[in-house]
Write an enzyme that holds these catalytic residues in place. Sequence first.
Site, short mmCIF file in Angstrom:
data_model
loop_
_atom_site.label_atom_id
_atom_site.label_comp_id
_atom_site.label_asym_id
_atom_site.label_seq_id
_atom_site.Cartn_x
_atom_site.Cartn_y
_atom_site.Cartn_z
CB THR A 124 37.45 34.29 38.57
OG1 THR A 124 37.25 35.73 39.02
CG2 THR A 124 36.15 33.65 38.57
CG ASP A 126 35.92 38.56 40.48
OD1 ASP A 126 36.59 39.05 41.13
OD2 ASP A 126 35.99 38.98 39.50
O1 F6P Z 1 38.11 39.52 37.86
C1 F6P Z 1 39.28 39.54 38.98
C2 F6P Z 1 39.32 40.94 39.41
O2 F6P Z 1 40.55 41.15 40.38
C3 F6P Z 1 38.23 41.62 39.85
O3 F6P Z 1 37.97 41.43 41.17
C4 F6P Z 1 38.92 43.10 39.73
O4 F6P Z 1 37.51 44.14 39.60
C5 F6P Z 1 39.50 43.03 38.42
O5 F6P Z 1 40.01 41.74 38.21
C6 F6P Z 1 40.51 44.18 38.27
O6 F6P Z 1 41.23 44.05 36.98
P1 F6P Z 1 42.52 44.49 36.91
O7 F6P Z 1 43.85 43.77 37.63
O8 F6P Z 1 42.81 44.46 35.43
O9 F6P Z 1 42.49 46.10 37.27
#
Ligand code: F6P
Length: 340
Positions: A124, A126
């Site tokens: 991730t 994150d």
């Molecule tokens: O978990 C990774 C992430 O990029 C987060 O930082 C973000 O909130 C989320 O995914 C965004 O998700 P999506 O691409 O589904 O909008």
Amino acid sequence: MRIGILTGGGDCPGLNAVIRAVVRKGAGHGDEVVGFRDGWRGVLDADSVPLDLAAVRGILPRGGTVLGTSRTNPYAVDGGPERVLATLERLGIEALIPIGGEDTLGVATRLGEAGVRVVGVPKTIDNDLDATDYTFGFDTAVGVAMEAIDRLHTTGDSHHRTLVVEVMGRHAGWIALHAGMAGGASVVLIPEHPFDVDAVVEHCRHRFASGFSPIVVVSEGAAPRDGSLRTSSGATDAFGHVRLGGIGPALAAVLEERTGRESRAVVLGHVQRGGTPSPFDRVLATRFGLAAVDAVHDGATGIMVALRGTDIVRVRLSEATAQLKLVPPERYAEAEVFFG
Ligand code: F6P
């Protein structure tokens, strides 16, 4: 052995490096590797593709995932877990290597408890998975955000504007903290530390007074202490996570009004997740893939490979997904030294 592999959740740079390492290491054992398309969706629908050496040539530097991904949660689908078990049985999958964050690995934990042989790989951008010092993808995302901040300094200074940079990270401020520190931000705002709007205004004024323009790095999950600037639409995904985003533009408007200086917001969004992985992420992802195959051949299950210091270790999946790894106050205090 016949090993299944999938990538779930948000994509992240380094996923292909793991897939390649699993196939290359598995080939040495005479393993057959089966890739499931689009995360758990592919297992539910028995949508798979054989992965041999030819299939993984040239994918090391490629961002995204050649297998595709989704946020499908089999436990939120009627009869989902039974369909997963039936697919694995039908395809003769003896071990599964799910590559994902807390959601994908949360499903893996439950499947492990149901008797499936699982070895998880943490990913991730994150960096919020407990039990591993770093997840791959994070270093690349921080690099992208830092480069953006570097570029914004010069244009901000030229126009005497405040530039607010919104970065991803969900409920953890790691990307904001590292990118802000690496990029010399005037303020870094993270979800773990609700902020005081007055203090942010003061930091911006101080920066202008020094002859430079402020860069405010705000994590998408950050919020003011007084409960103002609520931006979430309330939309959620299959795992119940609320979609974040919007704090950057909202804060820029307040800063413009309060400082009397023009303020603009830059939302980095998915740019942070796309593109080629950094050397650190390529190496970490490769080592995770190799270690996952070793674990499978050692008969391990219900575990995740993890980075501790410079070593790749095995930790219980249940331990890895029990809680999020958040920025501790002392790490935020380090960044605060440079505010203003
Ligand atoms: O978990 C990774 C992430 O990029 C987060 O930082 C973000 O909130 C989320 O995914 C965004 O998700 P999506 O691409 O589904 O909008």
